[in-house]
Design a protein around this motif. Structure first.
Motif, PDB file in Angstrom:
ATOM      1  N   GLY A 157     -20.316 -24.721  36.015  1.00 58.89           N
ATOM      2  CA  GLY A 157     -19.203 -24.475  35.115  1.00 58.89           C
ATOM      3  C   GLY A 157     -17.825 -24.686  35.707  1.00 58.89           C
ATOM      4  O   GLY A 157     -17.001 -25.417  35.134  1.00 58.89           O
ATOM      5  N   PRO A 158     -17.508 -24.069  36.858  1.00 54.21           N
ATOM      6  CA  PRO A 158     -16.164 -24.247  37.411  1.00 54.21           C
ATOM      7  C   PRO A 158     -15.805 -25.716  37.671  1.00 54.21           C
ATOM      8  O   PRO A 158     -14.708 -26.157  37.320  1.00 54.21           O
ATOM      9  N   GLN A 159     -16.732 -26.456  38.246  1.00 50.75           N
ATOM     10  CA  GLN A 159     -16.446 -27.859  38.548  1.00 50.75           C
ATOM     11  C   GLN A 159     -16.300 -28.682  37.272  1.00 50.75           C
ATOM     12  O   GLN A 159     -15.411 -29.530  37.173  1.00 50.75           O
ATOM     13  N   LEU A 160     -17.134 -28.413  36.295  1.00 48.24           N
ATOM     14  CA  LEU A 160     -17.046 -29.157  35.037  1.00 48.24           C
ATOM     15  C   LEU A 160     -15.724 -28.885  34.318  1.00 48.24           C
ATOM     16  O   LEU A 160     -15.118 -29.809  33.755  1.00 48.24           O
ATOM     17  N   LEU A 161     -15.254 -27.651  34.333  1.00 45.29           N
ATOM     18  CA  LEU A 161     -13.956 -27.344  33.717  1.00 45.29           C
ATOM     19  C   LEU A 161     -12.826 -28.074  34.435  1.00 45.29           C
ATOM     20  O   LEU A 161     -11.885 -28.560  33.800  1.00 45.29           O
ATOM     21  N   ARG A 162     -12.922 -28.156  35.748  1.00 44.70           N
ATOM     22  CA  ARG A 162     -11.897 -28.903  36.500  1.00 44.70           C
ATOM     23  C   ARG A 162     -11.934 -30.376  36.120  1.00 44.70           C
ATOM     24  O   ARG A 162     -10.897 -31.000  35.904  1.00 44.70           O
ATOM     25  N   GLU A 163     -13.146 -30.942  36.067  1.00 44.71           N
ATOM     26  CA  GLU A 163     -13.291 -32.361  35.738  1.00 44.71           C
ATOM     27  C   GLU A 163     -12.792 -32.676  34.324  1.00 44.71           C
ATOM     28  O   GLU A 163     -12.347 -33.787  34.061  1.00 44.71           O
ATOM     29  N   GLY A 198     -10.193 -31.408  32.955  1.00 48.87           N
ATOM     30  CA  GLY A 198      -8.748 -31.352  32.856  1.00 48.87           C
ATOM     31  C   GLY A 198      -8.106 -29.975  32.839  1.00 48.87           C
ATOM     32  O   GLY A 198      -6.970 -29.845  32.373  1.00 48.87           O
ATOM     33  N   LEU A 199      -8.787 -28.966  33.336  1.00 53.96           N
ATOM     34  CA  LEU A 199      -8.220 -27.620  33.318  1.00 53.96           C
ATOM     35  C   LEU A 199      -6.859 -27.556  33.997  1.00 53.96           C
ATOM     36  O   LEU A 199      -5.913 -26.981  33.462  1.00 53.96           O
ATOM     37  N   ARG A 200      -6.729 -28.161  35.171  1.00 58.41           N
ATOM     38  CA  ARG A 200      -5.442 -28.138  35.898  1.00 58.41           C
ATOM     39  C   ARG A 200      -4.328 -28.763  35.070  1.00 58.41           C
ATOM     40  O   ARG A 200      -3.222 -28.223  34.962  1.00 58.41           O
ATOM     41  N   THR A 234      -0.901 -26.986  33.585  1.00 62.72           N
ATOM     42  CA  THR A 234       0.411 -27.529  33.933  1.00 62.72           C
ATOM     43  C   THR A 234       1.207 -27.848  32.668  1.00 62.72           C
ATOM     44  O   THR A 234       2.405 -27.573  32.590  1.00 62.72           O
ATOM     45  N   GLN A 235       0.544 -28.398  31.671  1.00 59.28           N
ATOM     46  CA  GLN A 235       1.216 -28.714  30.412  1.00 59.28           C
ATOM     47  C   GLN A 235       1.700 -27.458  29.697  1.00 59.28           C
ATOM     48  O   GLN A 235       2.641 -27.511  28.906  1.00 59.28           O
ATOM     49  N   LEU A 236       1.080 -26.325  29.985  1.00 63.20           N
ATOM     50  CA  LEU A 236       1.524 -25.049  29.413  1.00 63.20           C
ATOM     51  C   LEU A 236       2.668 -24.424  30.212  1.00 63.20           C
ATOM     52  O   LEU A 236       3.141 -23.342  29.882  1.00 63.20           O
ATOM     53  N   GLY A 237       3.087 -25.103  31.277  1.00 67.77           N
ATOM     54  CA  GLY A 237       4.234 -24.628  32.054  1.00 67.77           C
ATOM     55  C   GLY A 237       3.883 -23.836  33.298  1.00 67.77           C
ATOM     56  O   GLY A 237       4.769 -23.251  33.926  1.00 67.77           O
ATOM     57  N   TRP A 238       2.627 -23.822  33.680  1.00 66.15           N
ATOM     58  CA  TRP A 238       2.208 -23.072  34.862  1.00 66.15           C
ATOM     59  C   TRP A 238       2.166 -23.967  36.090  1.00 66.15           C
ATOM     60  O   TRP A 238       1.803 -25.142  35.999  1.00 66.15           O
ATOM     61  N   ARG A 239       2.524 -23.411  37.230  1.00 59.03           N
ATOM     62  CA  ARG A 239       2.186 -24.037  38.506  1.00 59.03           C
ATOM     63  C   ARG A 239       0.735 -23.669  38.765  1.00 59.03           C
ATOM     64  O   ARG A 239       0.291 -22.582  38.401  1.00 59.03           O
TER      65      ARG A 239
END
Length: 114
Positions: free
Chosen positions: A35-41, A43-45, A49-54
């Motif tokens: 799950g964690p890797q799939l969420l990263r793949e 586009g989670l990051r 970022t698009q929501l304004g978070w570092r």
């Protein structure tokens, strides 16, 4: 709701710490630890970022190390109606310690698990 009030415990600039927790010891399904890797793949990051978070993307927690230590130091048996409860407890403690560390740094811990 005022956004500053909502995130009053997060220091500025607002930083989210992605904590990958691919633990499957307490349930019988295969693949949930991906799950964690799939969420990263997927586009989670970028989405954060698009929501304004570092974004601080931490490495996944090392639950395999818990298994190795558990197997070499296992003096306790799981109860018959629980699945790997000792490992689940140790994994939960590792996760809690990591979350506490991120909170003390003024970061927003985002746990993505399996």
């Amino acid at each position: 709701t005022n956004i500053n009030e909502l995130y009053k415990h997060v220091q500025y600039p607002r930083t989210v710490s992605i904590i990958g927790a691919p633990m499957t010891y307490g349930q019988p399904f295969v693949g949930t630890d991906d799950g964690p890797q799939l969420l990263r793949e997927k586009g989670l990051r970028t989405m954060l970022t698009q929501l304004g978070w570092r974004v601080e993307d931490m490495p996944d927690l090392d639950f395999d190390n818990l298994i190795n230590n558990h197997n070499s130091n296992n003096s306790m048996e799981d109860p018959p109606n629980a699945r790997n409860c000792i490992l689940v407890g140790q994994g939960s403690q590792l996760l809690a310690d990591t979350v506490e560390a991120k909170l003390s740094q003024g970061r927003f811990p985002l746990i993505v698990g399996g």
